[in-house]
Design an enzyme around this catalytic site. Structure first.
Site, PDB file in Angstrom:
ATOM      1  N   GLU A 268      43.953  44.179  41.762  1.00  0.00           N
ATOM      2  CA  GLU A 268      43.709  42.988  42.593  1.00  0.00           C
ATOM      3  C   GLU A 268      44.750  41.900  42.316  1.00  0.00           C
ATOM      4  O   GLU A 268      44.408  40.750  42.048  1.00  0.00           O
ATOM      5  CB  GLU A 268      42.294  42.456  42.368  1.00  0.00           C
ATOM      6  CG  GLU A 268      41.223  43.476  42.707  1.00  0.00           C
ATOM      7  CD  GLU A 268      39.820  42.880  42.854  1.00  0.00           C
ATOM      8  OE1 GLU A 268      39.587  41.778  42.339  1.00  0.00           O
ATOM      9  OE2 GLU A 268      38.975  43.530  43.498  1.00  0.00           O
TER      10      GLU A 268
ATOM     11  N   GLU B 256      37.204  50.086  46.059  1.00  0.00           N
ATOM     12  CA  GLU B 256      35.936  49.505  45.609  1.00  0.00           C
ATOM     13  C   GLU B 256      35.063  49.173  46.809  1.00  0.00           C
ATOM     14  O   GLU B 256      35.273  48.148  47.467  1.00  0.00           O
ATOM     15  CB  GLU B 256      36.167  48.233  44.770  1.00  0.00           C
ATOM     16  CG  GLU B 256      36.821  48.495  43.431  1.00  0.00           C
ATOM     17  CD  GLU B 256      36.868  47.259  42.528  1.00  0.00           C
ATOM     18  OE1 GLU B 256      36.204  46.254  42.841  1.00  0.00           O
ATOM     19  OE2 GLU B 256      37.579  47.317  41.508  1.00  0.00           O
TER      20      GLU B 256
END
Ligand SMILES: *[C@@H]1O[C@H](CO)[C@@H](O)[C@H](O)[C@H]1NC(C)=O
Ligand SMILES: *[C@@H]1O[C@H](CO)[C@@H](O)[C@H](O)[C@H]1NC(C)=O
Ligand SMILES: *[C@@H]1O[C@H](CO)[C@@H](O)[C@H](O)[C@H]1NC(C)=O
Length: 730
Positions: A183, A252
């Site tokens: 991320e 995710e």
């Protein structure tokens, strides 16, 4: 040599993917999917983090994942547990990642290895070892030589371990995919050119490790070739990779949400989760990973923070204790079956999208071989829809997708849930906690040998290096006998500004009050009336870290502890600022130094027997008792609702931090049929956020197990009980 040739062919695959048919490549990719042994595959995956359960639980978790229709297990690699001090590695017990991956392999599943080594994960310090912060000149996750050197060293170490054990698919092992960084996009945007340079370096560094399997960067839309950029979120059907020759991967798919002490429990309705996955698949996605499939437990002091709970249940399809959560588990299992029935045509054809109404759509996949699959969607949040497709009528519930693997028969609708909800009971075990003894920590330790004194207030982490949650700040205050408050006036007030995370104030040895930050607001101000007498008074502030931050720009620079000002108000002179006087420091508690938690410690400590009732109101008290293991195989938990805040251990294993603060929130209902966000589906308001604390059975002996509890404030230890979790699914 082997790895070398695998890499060459991997590069060829990705750079010249569309023209070359490369059968010698074990894992490659194209615009549709990962290609494993020459075959495009739809991969359904679930996150299970090895340190969040015990090795005894792993096999069962992996088998449940397989039975739930998964093809792969995804895990982060947790640097800080593996390298507790520079160059000292630990891959034992819960940290035995090789054993975990081999178990996944044995079950016939693949692995996505997310090395990071920044992992976030609501894990202490985002997975970075705290010592890393103190490497001279370091700055995390940017174009900084000391950081890059350390990151490369650890990444190489892990990759080499995997190669040595032949765990990459290119070597015949289960690892089909690996992740570098995590991320990074928000950080890169903040860091400008340095961020871009670092991200590019990280990608190149990883690719050069020659694993023979592709690398991903999640949430990093600039990921350079051949690294695949992937999506994390509640929905990812909006997402497309940054190059037309990369597959669409959802690393995710958030199955629920984490909790923080003081917050509510969040649940994600499975109707919406299945809808989100179906939307992603109909859009052309070919890899979905549930984060989490089993969340587990933040044992010890591994929880991130501040204030991440010890439970990391995540409302996942397998609950914290390793038991199946219905209807989430079975509904997703049915979804996986339906997707697999369509796999061939999904991977062969692009969808033809037709609108059937203002909220209704069909995604039609058909191939030359006359395979045909259709996804019928109704995006309306309120009403069902009746649609005509291939001359047949279909009723679609609100916010749902029906899957037709032969373009005729509906085998699955995301909103029609067959399985019943699990019935969960926490039942008494009839195990008695015996021969309670107490040890009152008091303030005995703060005059000990390892105390040091300096002028001013110190940042907490710099002093403790996270060897303990606790740091004492102690100073003296002289009060003239002429002070007006001594003759019946108002007592002075003490204010203490803290950067987090919690604090107890002791005046002349007595607990005067406590103050707590929250996950959202680490900073807080303690304000309390203080009872001072003429002459010398002692102010002892116990500052407590409750999990180090795991997210945010340069979170490694966030300060913890009492940084002041510390001010006494209401003296004749007005205010007296204590910030710049002499302060004494002591890291940790006496009971920690004496290793009270260890079953093997020679009892030099004056444990007091039969003192339980009398001691109830004493802060900083250690309690110990013995218990036998209950018969059966149900998972076990301690009910800590009679206590306030502290830590608990069984046979020297840390169960984690406990804190029974009530959940604050808006638990006014939860509808599946609109865009999910955690705030929409809150539960357990007004109850402790976490009442039960998982005690793994593998940490228990048949008899005489040592339970130790450290209570910071006050509690009734006699009411602590061991419960068994009984879940009925039918
Ligand atoms: C998509 O479906 C519509 C309606 O069935 C049809 O008219 C059209 O030709 C199809 N397009 C493609 C590219 O197959
Ligand atoms: C950390 O502590 C050392 C000495 O203990 C001190 O020299 C240094 O300035 C401190 N750093 C910070 C950021 O407080
Ligand atoms: C609680 O949530 C409901 C539904 O989302 C909302 O209508 C209501 O205004 C909220 N109440 C408060 C006090 O925020």
């Amino acid at each position: 040599m082997e790895a070398n040739s695998a890499c060459r062919c991997f590069l060829l695959c990705t750079v010249l993917s569309l023209t070359l048919q490369l059968t010698q490549c074990n894992v490659a990719y194209d615009n549709k999917a990962l290609i494993i042994n020459g075959q495009r595959r739809i991969i359904l995956s679930g996150s299970i983090h090895y340190p969040r359960s015990t090795p005894k639980m792993w096999e069962g978790l992996i088998q449940k994942a397989k039975d739930g229709g998964l093809d792969a297990i995804d895990t982060y690699v947790f640097w800080n547990v593996h390298e507790p001090s520079p160059g000292n590695y630990n891959f034992e017990g819960r940290y035995d990642i090789v054993k975990f991956i081999k178990m996944v392999h044995k079950a016939g599943l693949y692995v996505h290895l997310r090395i990071g080594p920044y992992v976030c994960a609501e894990w202490n310090f985002g997975g970075f070892p705290v010592w890393l912060k103190y490497v001279p000149g370091i700055s995390f996750r940017t174009d900084n030589e000391p950081f890059k050197l350390a990151m490369q060293k650890f990444t190489q170490k892990i990759v080499q371990m995997m190669k040595d054990e032949k765990l990459f698919e290119s070597q015949g092992g289960p690892i089909i995919l690996a992740q570098i960084e995590n991320e990074y996009e928000p950080e890169r945007e903040e860091s400008g050119d340095a961020g871009h340079a670092y991200m590019t370096w990280a990608a190149k560094m990883a690719v050069e490790l020659d694993t023979g399997v592709p690398w991903v960067m999640c949430k990093e839309d600039d990921a350079p070739d051949p690294v695949i950029n992937t999506c994390n979120g509640f929905y990812c059907d909006y997402f497309s990779p940054n190059k037309p020759y990369k597959p669409t991967i959802w690393t995710e798919a958030w199955s629920g949400w984490f909790t923080d002490f003081g917050g509510p429990i969040y649940q994600r309705p499975v109707e919406d989760l299945a809808f989100a996955v179906a939307r992603f698949i109909q859009k052309g996605g070919s890899f979905v990973n549930y984060y989490m499939y089993h969340g587990g437990t933040n044992f010890g002091r591994t929880a991130g923070g501040p204030f991440i709970t010890t439970t990391y249940d995540y409302n996942a399809p397998i609950d914290e204790y390793g038991l199946i959560r219905e209807p989430k588990y079975s509904h997703l299992k049915e979804l996986h079956k339906a997707i697999k029935l369509c796999e061939r045509v999904l991977l062969a054809a692009d969808p033809n999208i037709t609108h059937l109404g203002s909220y209704e759509q069909v995604h039609l996949f058909s191939s030359k071989s006359e395979d045909c699959a259709a996804f019928l969607a109704n995006y309306n949040q309120k009403s069902s829809a009746s649609v005509t497709f291939n001359n047949r009528q279909y009723i679609l519930p609100p916010w749902s997708i029906s899957i037709l693997p032969d373009c005729k028969k509906v085998v699955f609708n995301t909103a029609q849930v067959g399985a019943k909800a699990s019935q969960i009971q926490m039942l008494p075990t009839n195990v008695e906690l015996l021969s309670w003894e107490t040890f009152n920590e008091g303030l005995s330790s703060i005059d000990g040998d390892s105390t040091f004194t300096v002028v001013g207030l110190l940042e907490q982490l710099n002093v403790t290096r996270d060897t303990s949650d606790y740091l004492w700040y102690t100073t003296n205050v002289d009060i003239r006998s002429s002070e007006s408050f001594l003759r019946g006036g108002r007592h002075p007030t003490l204010t203490v500004e803290s950067r987090g995370h919690a604090m107890h104030a002791f005046i002349n040895g007595r607990l005067s009050g406590s103050a707590f930050g929250t996950r959202e607001e680490r900073r807080f101000i303690f304000t309390g009336n203080v009872e001072l007498h003429a002459g010398r008074n002692r102010i002892s502030l116990l500052s407590i870290a409750v999990g180090l931050p795991n997210i945010g720009p340069h979170f490694e620079t966030y300060k913890t502890g009492i940084l002041g000002p510390v001010v006494l108000h209401g003296l004749d002179e007005g205010e007296r600022d204590l910030s710049w006087q002499k302060w004494s420091y002591k890291v940790g508690l006496e009971g920690e130094a004496m290793k009270l938690i260890s079953p093997n410690t020679i009892p030099t400590v004056n444990w007091i027997q039969g003192s339980l009732k009398a001691n109830i109101k004493q802060p900083l008290t250690w309690y110990k008792a013995y218990l036998d293991e209950p018969k059966g195989d149900e998972p076990l938990a301690l009910d800590m609702s009679s206590m306030r805040k502290g830590q608990v251990w069984v046979n020297g294993h840390s169960i984690g931090r406990y804190y029974t603060v009530s959940a604050n929130g808006n638990c006014s209902g939860c509808s599946y049929s609109n865009t999910f966000r955690p705030a929409k589906c809150q539960f357990d308001c007004g109850h402790p956020t976490q009442q039960w604390y998982h005690v793994p059975r593998s940490w228990l002996n048949p008899t005489q197990n040592l339970l130790v509890v450290l209570e910071e404030i006050e509690g009734d230890a006699s009411k602590i009980s061991l419960l068994k979790r009984v879940v009925t699914n039918d």
